[in-house]
Write an enzyme that holds these catalytic residues in place. Structure first.
Site, short mmCIF file in Angstrom:
data_model
loop_
_atom_site.label_atom_id
_atom_site.label_comp_id
_atom_site.label_asym_id
_atom_site.label_seq_id
_atom_site.Cartn_x
_atom_site.Cartn_y
_atom_site.Cartn_z
N ILE A 30 -52.91 -43.61 -16.65
CA ILE A 30 -52.41 -44.15 -15.39
C ILE A 30 -50.98 -44.70 -15.53
CG2 ILE A 30 -53.25 -46.54 -15.58
CD1 ILE A 30 -53.89 -44.32 -12.58
N GLU A 88 -55.20 -51.77 -26.66
CA GLU A 88 -55.44 -52.32 -25.32
C GLU A 88 -56.89 -52.10 -24.87
OE1 GLU A 88 -52.41 -51.00 -22.46
OE2 GLU A 88 -54.00 -51.03 -20.93
N HIS A 93 -59.71 -43.52 -27.92
CA HIS A 93 -59.04 -42.54 -27.07
C HIS A 93 -57.86 -41.93 -27.82
CE1 HIS A 93 -57.55 -46.59 -26.18
NE2 HIS A 93 -56.36 -46.05 -25.96
P1 AMP Z 1 -54.07 -48.32 -26.06
O1 AMP Z 1 -55.46 -48.95 -26.10
O2 AMP Z 1 -53.04 -49.24 -26.66
O3 AMP Z 1 -54.05 -46.94 -26.65
O4 AMP Z 1 -53.65 -48.17 -24.54
C1 AMP Z 1 -54.58 -47.88 -23.52
C2 AMP Z 1 -54.04 -46.81 -22.61
O5 AMP Z 1 -54.99 -46.64 -21.57
C3 AMP Z 1 -52.70 -47.16 -21.95
O6 AMP Z 1 -51.80 -46.07 -22.14
C4 AMP Z 1 -53.06 -47.36 -20.47
O7 AMP Z 1 -52.04 -46.94 -19.59
C5 AMP Z 1 -54.31 -46.50 -20.33
N1 AMP Z 1 -55.20 -46.97 -19.28
C6 AMP Z 1 -55.71 -48.21 -19.14
N2 AMP Z 1 -56.50 -48.28 -18.05
C7 AMP Z 1 -56.51 -47.03 -17.50
C8 AMP Z 1 -57.13 -46.44 -16.35
N3 AMP Z 1 -57.92 -47.16 -15.54
N4 AMP Z 1 -56.90 -45.14 -16.09
C9 AMP Z 1 -56.10 -44.41 -16.90
N5 AMP Z 1 -55.49 -44.91 -17.99
C10 AMP Z 1 -55.67 -46.20 -18.29
#
Ligand code: AMP
Length: 130
Positions: A30, A88, A93
Site C-alpha cells: 500500500i 513493521e 512477507h
Molecule cells: P516491513 O514489516 O518492515 O517489511 O514493512 C511492512 C510493509 O507492509 C510496508 O512496506 C507497508 O507499506 C506494508 N503494508 C502494511 N500494511 C499494509 C496493508 N494494509 N496493505 C498493503 N501493504 C501494507
C-alpha cells in the site's frame, strides 16, 4: 490476535490482491517504493521467515518467483528486487520491487503516492500477466 496480513487474507481488510493459492497470497504494498511493489506472504502465520519450515519457505519462494515474473512482464525495470524486512508487520512477507538501480531498494526513500485507481490498474495488469 490475527495479524493485519491474516485479516487481509480473510478479506476483513481490503487489498489489491494479485494471486493466491492454498498456502500463499500476493498483494500490492500500500506504500510502494515503485509501481508494482508487491508483498508475498504465507497464509500460515509466522513472524519470522527463518522460523518457517523448509518446505513452506521453498514454496513461498517458488510462489514469489511466479509473481515476480508476471510483474517483470508489465512493469518496465531491469530486475525484480527481493527483500525481507519484517520490522513493521510480524507476519512473514517477501517484498518484490521492480528496480533499475540499487538505490531503488532503499526503504528510507519516500514512498510513491498512488491513487486507488492507479493501484487497481497496476494490480490488474500484473494479474493479466500471470
Ligand atoms: P516491513 O514489516 O518492515 O517489511 O514493512 C511492512 C510493509 O507492509 C510496508 O512496506 C507497508 O507499506 C506494508 N503494508 C502494511 N500494511 C499494509 C496493508 N494494509 N496493505 C498493503 N501493504 C501494507
Amino acid at each position: 490476535m490475527a495479524t493485519i496480513f491474516t485479516r487481509i487474507i480473510q478479506g476483513e481488510i481490503p487489498c489489491f490482491k494479485i494471486a493466491e493459492d492454498e498456502n500463499y497470497f500476493a498483494f500490492l504494498d500500500i506504500n510502494p517504493l515503485a509501481e508494482g511493489h508487491t508483498l508475498v506472504i504465507p497464509k500460515k502465520e509466522s513472524d519470522y521467515i527463518f522460523k518457517m519450515d523448509d518446505s513452506e519457505l521453498s514454496g513461498l519462494l517458488i510462489f514469489a518467483k511466479k509473481i515476480g515474473l508476471a510483474i517483470e512482464k508489465v512493469i518496465p525495470c531491469k530486475r525484480i528486487g527481493i527483500t525481507v524486512i519484517g520490522l513493521e508487520v510480524p507476519h512473514t512477507h517477501i517484498h518484490l520491487i521492480p528496480i533499475n538501480a540499487i538505490t531503488d531498494m532503499e526503504f528510507s526513500r519516500p514512498k510513491l503516492k498512488l491513487s486507488n485507481d492507479e493501484l487497481a490498474g497496476i494490480c490488474e495488469k500484473i494479474k493479466q500477466a500471470l
